[in-house]
Motif scaffolding. Structure first.
Motif, PDB file in Angstrom:
ATOM      1  N   ILE A 139     -12.555  -8.645 -13.482  1.00  0.00           N
ATOM      2  CA  ILE A 139     -11.300  -8.491 -12.741  1.00  0.00           C
ATOM      3  C   ILE A 139     -11.565  -7.579 -11.543  1.00  0.00           C
ATOM      4  CG2 ILE A 139      -8.895  -7.754 -12.850  1.00  0.00           C
ATOM      5  CD1 ILE A 139      -8.971  -8.235 -15.865  1.00  0.00           C
ATOM      6  N   LYS A 140     -11.456  -8.130 -10.368  1.00  0.00           N
ATOM      7  CA  LYS A 140     -11.853  -7.392  -9.163  1.00  0.00           C
ATOM      8  C   LYS A 140     -10.964  -6.184  -8.907  1.00  0.00           C
ATOM      9  CE  LYS A 140     -15.155 -10.290  -8.340  1.00  0.00           C
ATOM     10  NZ  LYS A 140     -16.548  -9.866  -8.631  1.00  0.00           N
ATOM     11  N   THR A 141      -9.655  -6.378  -9.059  1.00  0.00           N
ATOM     12  CA  THR A 141      -8.714  -5.280  -8.853  1.00  0.00           C
ATOM     13  C   THR A 141      -8.070  -4.940 -10.188  1.00  0.00           C
ATOM     14  OG1 THR A 141      -8.245  -6.046  -6.601  1.00  0.00           O
ATOM     15  CG2 THR A 141      -6.670  -4.501  -7.594  1.00  0.00           C
ATOM     16  N   PHE A 171       8.029  -8.466   9.994  1.00  0.00           N
ATOM     17  CA  PHE A 171       6.588  -8.687   9.864  1.00  0.00           C
ATOM     18  C   PHE A 171       5.785  -7.608  10.575  1.00  0.00           C
ATOM     19  CE2 PHE A 171       4.726 -13.004   8.483  1.00  0.00           C
ATOM     20  CZ  PHE A 171       5.347 -12.882   7.253  1.00  0.00           C
ATOM     21  N   ALA A 172       6.356  -7.045  11.624  1.00  0.00           N
ATOM     22  CA  ALA A 172       5.649  -6.015  12.402  1.00  0.00           C
ATOM     23  C   ALA A 172       5.446  -4.737  11.577  1.00  0.00           C
ATOM     24  CB  ALA A 172       6.401  -5.697  13.677  1.00  0.00           C
ATOM     25  N   GLN A 173       6.256  -4.551  10.532  1.00  0.00           N
ATOM     26  CA  GLN A 173       6.162  -3.344   9.709  1.00  0.00           C
ATOM     27  C   GLN A 173       5.119  -3.472   8.587  1.00  0.00           C
ATOM     28  OE1 GLN A 173       7.759  -0.375  10.024  1.00  0.00           O
ATOM     29  NE2 GLN A 173       8.771  -1.044  11.909  1.00  0.00           N
ATOM     30  N   ILE A 174       4.628  -4.693   8.349  1.00  0.00           N
ATOM     31  CA  ILE A 174       3.687  -4.917   7.253  1.00  0.00           C
ATOM     32  C   ILE A 174       2.270  -4.597   7.731  1.00  0.00           C
ATOM     33  CG2 ILE A 174       2.749  -6.596   5.624  1.00  0.00           C
ATOM     34  CD1 ILE A 174       5.377  -8.132   5.830  1.00  0.00           C
ATOM     35  N   ASN A 175       1.678  -3.556   7.143  1.00  0.00           N
ATOM     36  CA  ASN A 175       0.317  -3.164   7.498  1.00  0.00           C
ATOM     37  C   ASN A 175      -0.341  -2.493   6.285  1.00  0.00           C
ATOM     38  OD1 ASN A 175       1.349  -0.486   7.429  1.00  0.00           O
ATOM     39  ND2 ASN A 175       1.956  -0.662   9.584  1.00  0.00           N
ATOM     40  N   ARG A 176      -1.565  -2.060   6.450  1.00  0.00           N
ATOM     41  CA  ARG A 176      -2.308  -1.467   5.331  1.00  0.00           C
ATOM     42  C   ARG A 176      -1.683  -0.157   4.853  1.00  0.00           C
ATOM     43  NH1 ARG A 176      -7.372  -3.406   3.961  1.00  0.00           N
ATOM     44  NH2 ARG A 176      -8.121  -5.143   5.255  1.00  0.00           N
ATOM     45  N   ASP A 177      -1.110   0.600   5.777  1.00  0.00           N
ATOM     46  CA  ASP A 177      -0.452   1.849   5.361  1.00  0.00           C
ATOM     47  C   ASP A 177       0.706   1.559   4.409  1.00  0.00           C
ATOM     48  OD1 ASP A 177      -2.185   3.366   6.842  1.00  0.00           O
ATOM     49  OD2 ASP A 177      -0.835   3.579   8.572  1.00  0.00           O
ATOM     50  N   VAL A 208      11.759 -16.331   3.417  1.00  0.00           N
ATOM     51  CA  VAL A 208      10.742 -16.145   2.373  1.00  0.00           C
ATOM     52  C   VAL A 208      10.958 -14.818   1.643  1.00  0.00           C
ATOM     53  CG1 VAL A 208       8.274 -16.049   1.872  1.00  0.00           C
ATOM     54  CG2 VAL A 208       9.111 -17.494   3.743  1.00  0.00           C
ATOM     55  N   THR A 209      11.014 -14.897   0.324  1.00  0.00           N
ATOM     56  CA  THR A 209      11.086 -13.721  -0.543  1.00  0.00           C
ATOM     57  C   THR A 209       9.711 -13.523  -1.155  1.00  0.00           C
ATOM     58  OG1 THR A 209      13.378 -14.330  -1.066  1.00  0.00           O
ATOM     59  CG2 THR A 209      12.340 -12.658  -2.444  1.00  0.00           C
ATOM     60  N   TYR A 210       9.209 -12.262  -1.161  1.00  0.00           N
ATOM     61  CA  TYR A 210       7.816 -12.061  -1.537  1.00  0.00           C
ATOM     62  C   TYR A 210       7.540 -10.617  -1.967  1.00  0.00           C
ATOM     63  CZ  TYR A 210       7.880 -10.198   3.210  1.00  0.00           C
ATOM     64  OH  TYR A 210       8.201  -9.472   4.332  1.00  0.00           O
ATOM     65  N   GLU A 211       6.385 -10.440  -2.582  1.00  0.00           N
ATOM     66  CA  GLU A 211       5.823  -9.125  -2.865  1.00  0.00           C
ATOM     67  C   GLU A 211       4.651  -8.907  -1.911  1.00  0.00           C
ATOM     68  OE1 GLU A 211       4.562  -9.547  -6.871  1.00  0.00           O
ATOM     69  OE2 GLU A 211       6.582  -9.470  -7.739  1.00  0.00           O
ATOM     70  N   ILE A 212       4.434  -7.665  -1.530  1.00  0.00           N
ATOM     71  CA  ILE A 212       3.286  -7.327  -0.686  1.00  0.00           C
ATOM     72  C   ILE A 212       2.141  -6.881  -1.594  1.00  0.00           C
ATOM     73  CG2 ILE A 212       2.414  -5.836   1.161  1.00  0.00           C
ATOM     74  CD1 ILE A 212       5.284  -5.645   2.203  1.00  0.00           C
ATOM     75  N   SER A 213       1.061  -7.653  -1.599  1.00  0.00           N
ATOM     76  CA  SER A 213      -0.048  -7.408  -2.511  1.00  0.00           C
ATOM     77  C   SER A 213      -1.360  -7.304  -1.745  1.00  0.00           C
ATOM     78  CB  SER A 213      -0.134  -8.534  -3.556  1.00  0.00           C
ATOM     79  OG  SER A 213       1.058  -8.620  -4.307  1.00  0.00           O
ATOM     80  N   ARG A 214      -2.399  -6.969  -2.502  1.00  0.00           N
ATOM     81  CA  ARG A 214      -3.742  -6.892  -1.921  1.00  0.00           C
ATOM     82  C   ARG A 214      -4.547  -8.099  -2.396  1.00  0.00           C
ATOM     83  NH1 ARG A 214      -6.519  -2.732   0.359  1.00  0.00           N
ATOM     84  NH2 ARG A 214      -4.924  -1.239  -0.321  1.00  0.00           N
ATOM     85  N   THR A 259     -10.568 -10.458  -0.222  1.00  0.00           N
ATOM     86  CA  THR A 259     -10.730  -9.892   1.122  1.00  0.00           C
ATOM     87  C   THR A 259     -10.267  -8.437   1.189  1.00  0.00           C
ATOM     88  OG1 THR A 259      -8.506 -10.513   1.872  1.00  0.00           O
ATOM     89  CG2 THR A 259     -10.253 -12.176   2.063  1.00  0.00           C
ATOM     90  N   LYS A 260      -9.500  -8.015   0.158  1.00  0.00           N
ATOM     91  CA  LYS A 260      -8.885  -6.672   0.105  1.00  0.00           C
ATOM     92  C   LYS A 260      -7.846  -6.465   1.203  1.00  0.00           C
ATOM     93  CE  LYS A 260     -11.406  -5.659  -3.401  1.00  0.00           C
ATOM     94  NZ  LYS A 260     -10.793  -5.670  -4.754  1.00  0.00           N
ATOM     95  N   GLY A 261      -7.513  -7.561   1.911  1.00  0.00           N
ATOM     96  CA  GLY A 261      -6.478  -7.475   2.934  1.00  0.00           C
ATOM     97  C   GLY A 261      -5.093  -7.732   2.360  1.00  0.00           C
ATOM     98  N   ILE A 262      -4.117  -7.845   3.218  1.00  0.00           N
ATOM     99  CA  ILE A 262      -2.723  -8.038   2.805  1.00  0.00           C
ATOM    100  C   ILE A 262      -2.499  -9.500   2.425  1.00  0.00           C
ATOM    101  CG2 ILE A 262      -0.324  -8.040   3.618  1.00  0.00           C
ATOM    102  CD1 ILE A 262      -1.167  -5.665   5.445  1.00  0.00           C
ATOM    103  N   MET A 263      -1.835  -9.705   1.273  1.00  0.00           N
ATOM    104  CA  MET A 263      -1.459 -11.039   0.833  1.00  0.00           C
ATOM    105  C   MET A 263      -0.014 -10.990   0.351  1.00  0.00           C
ATOM    106  SD  MET A 263      -2.147 -14.222   0.306  1.00  0.00           S
ATOM    107  CE  MET A 263      -3.948 -14.352   0.391  1.00  0.00           C
ATOM    108  N   LEU A 264       0.824 -11.848   0.895  1.00  0.00           N
ATOM    109  CA  LEU A 264       2.216 -11.923   0.462  1.00  0.00           C
ATOM    110  C   LEU A 264       2.308 -12.890  -0.723  1.00  0.00           C
ATOM    111  CD1 LEU A 264       4.011 -12.148   3.923  1.00  0.00           C
ATOM    112  CD2 LEU A 264       3.147 -10.133   2.713  1.00  0.00           C
ATOM    113  N   LYS A 265       2.694 -12.367  -1.871  1.00  0.00           N
ATOM    114  CA  LYS A 265       2.857 -13.200  -3.058  1.00  0.00           C
ATOM    115  C   LYS A 265       4.277 -13.746  -3.061  1.00  0.00           C
ATOM    116  CE  LYS A 265       2.485 -13.146  -8.080  1.00  0.00           C
ATOM    117  NZ  LYS A 265       2.264 -12.289  -9.280  1.00  0.00           N
TER     118      LYS A 265
END
Length: 531
Positions: free
Chosen positions: A246-248, A428-434, A506-512, A516-522
């Motif tokens: 399990i990677k994460t 969408f502009a607010q979604i970042n790694r922080d 679109v309704t979603y969760e913000i995941s990793r 890629t360890k980047g942002i993925m919207l579930k």
């Protein structure tokens, strides 16, 4: 959950942080030092004194576990603890679902307890009346450690440790069976005045709490958070194998990728295999057993698909629950199929197998139906029952099934449930790694601490890629029509085709993304917009 005409606040990093902080997840338990002391769990001290007395007389102790993930983890804690204190006169038995049935029973004790002076149950026993009678008749001490809801009467035992007993004032009632066993071991440690690192069991506690869907707040939140950190770094062979597969390592991935493996051993074979994995002394052994568990899980899925079809064909539908039964159905997957039926019909579900004129099986709750409190009111129709508000096991004579259904319909007890809530509108502009890292800081997510859900309106599908052998899952590039900012999204078990260029709310969760360890919207829901 529809996002149509929903008035929501527009969010940013600061507002999300404020909302999540208001959940008060720690409730005063910020570290292991803040945990309640062992003897604050009622009767831990009495149980510890009795067990230590048996140890000082070199008497044999029989521990009886359970075959689900919680029970196996509780069993692992007991085994490892007695290894740590170097007491050799201990035998542990996990009942075989098919040969022994559930929990500590007179028949099981007849086979395994003849030379024991003390029987200890973990993650079971609160309804073990026959076992209590057996122990009394054979002058065997009996300590029950459990977390399930008791009936009005209690078994005849020397000591019963269960936070659900009304007189118990422990600060958190909803803890798993492994947690109760851990507290009992901590009490034994205190009584013996020995040096045992109780943090060595944190991984077991995290897996058990996740597996039994305990509310992630207070004691549970801190223990699971620490336990996941332990799995991420421990040298224990089973932890090394988990990290390689399990990677994460987080609560969600453990729930969906590891817990089913721990459960499947007891469902289709014998839970001792899962226990061997958790207690493996070498990496090679742990790796080999993990592969065996994966094979058993494939077998479990095949059995489950077949039984779900049969259950659908034999279903009885009432206003608030469905019930299905058939002859010789595989008892190891009844609970899973009950959960599937509950999701399909959006009603609580009972799935029972008929053998020798006895119906025996599992129930799963939906829509706030409190199963255990409802079942208590119709207990006269049952041979046995036990469990929680959300899940239970039961058995009854076949000739009582119609009376049971009619009586249950008149005696349903519902508790208030929290709807799946959208936290707010996320530009969408607010979604970042922080933002992602801040959300992750509130993990573990699960029961009692749901992962935050966001809504963004008018997103365009810029690209689509089907995933999986059967192409039931889709990966998208989603583009905000106003800012032209894009993010990756993934949707599982898509029931209708999506098309490039179409516009959706679109309704979603913000995941990793695990890879890629980047942002993925579930993605949870996509509502097409006519624009």
């Amino acid at each position: 959950m529809s996002s149509e005409n929903v008035l929501l606040e527009e969010l940013n990093y600061t507002k999300v942080y404020e909302i999540l902080t208001q959940r008060d997840l720690y409730q005063g338990i910020h570290s292991l030092k803040d945990l309640p002391k062992p003897y604050t769990l009622e009767y831990v001290q009495e149980g510890a004194k009795l067990l230590v007395q048996c140890m000082r007389e070199n008497q044999k102790i029989l521990i009886v576990g359970d075959y689900d993930a919680d029970g196996v983890c509780a069993s692992a804690i007991m085994l490892r603890f007695f290894e740590a204190i170097k007491y050799p006169h201990v035998k542990l038995v996990i009942p075989n679902r098919f040969a022994d049935g559930y929990g500590v029973s007179a028949a099981l004790l007849e086979k395994h307890a003849q030379d024991a002076s003390l029987v200890v149950s973990v993650d079971n026993g609160i309804t073990a009346f026959c076992a209590g009678e057996f122990c009394k008749a054979h002058q065997i001490h009996f300590i029950i450690t459990d977390h399930h809801t008791p009936t009005q009467a209690l078994p005849d035992a020397d000591v019963i440790i269960d936070p659900k007993i009304p007189s118990c004032q422990f600060m958190q009632k909803d803890i798993c069976g492994a947690m109760v066993a851990w507290y009992f071991c901590a009490g034994i440690k205190q009584e013996l005045q020995v040096n045992v690192d109780m943090k060595a069991f944190l991984g077991y506690l995290a897996m058990a709490s996740i597996g039994d869907v305990m509310p992630l707040c207070s004691i549970n939140y801190t223990i699971v958070k620490k336990g996941i950190a332990w799995i991420q770094s421990a040298d224990a062979p089973f932890a090394q194998v988990i990290r390689s597969k399990i990677k994460t390592i987080n609560a969600e991935n453990l729930a969906f990728r590891l817990i089913p493996l721990l459960n499947c051993a007891g469902r289709v074979d014998d839970a001792s295999l899962a226990l061997k994995f958790l207690c493996a002394d070498t990496l090679e052994s742990a790796q080999e057993i993990y592969l065996q568990l994966e094979s058993l899980n494939i077998k479990r899925k095949q059995i489950q698909v077949s039984l779900l079809e049969s259950a659908q064909e034999n279903i009885i539908i009432t206003e608030h629950f469905v019930l299905s039964y058939g002859e010789g159905w595989h008892s190891g997957v009844l609970g899973i199929v009950a959960a599937q039926l509950a999701d399909i019909h959006q009603k609580s579900s009972f799935v029972l197998s008929l053998e020798n004129d006895i119906l025996k099986g599992s129930a799963r709750s939906y829509g706030g139906l409190n199963l255990i409190e409802s079942i208590k009111l119709v207990g006269e129709y049952l041979l046995a029952y036990g469990g929680h508000s959300g899940a239970l096991g039961l058995s009854l004579h076949r000739h009582n099934i119609e009376s049971f259904i009619q009586a249950l319909q008149k005696n349903l007890i519902f508790t208030q449930t929290s709807p799946l809530e959208i936290l707010g509108l996320m530009p969408f502009a607010q979604i970042n790694r922080d933002l992602l890292c801040m959300i992750e800081s509130f993990e573990p997510f699960g029961e009692g601490n749901p992962k935050p859900i966001f809504l963004t309106r008018e997103l365009c599908i810029a690209a689509i890629k089907p995933l999986g052998k059967e192409k039931k899952h889709y990966r998208y590039i989603l583009q905000d029509r106003q800012s032209n900012i894009c993010h990756n999204g993934i949707e599982f078990f898509v029931s209708q085709a999506r098309e490039i260029g179409r516009i959706y709310d679109v309704t979603y969760e913000i995941s990793r993304d695990d890879y890629t360890k980047g942002i993925m919207l579930k993605i949870i829901e996509m509502n097409e917009k006519a624009i």
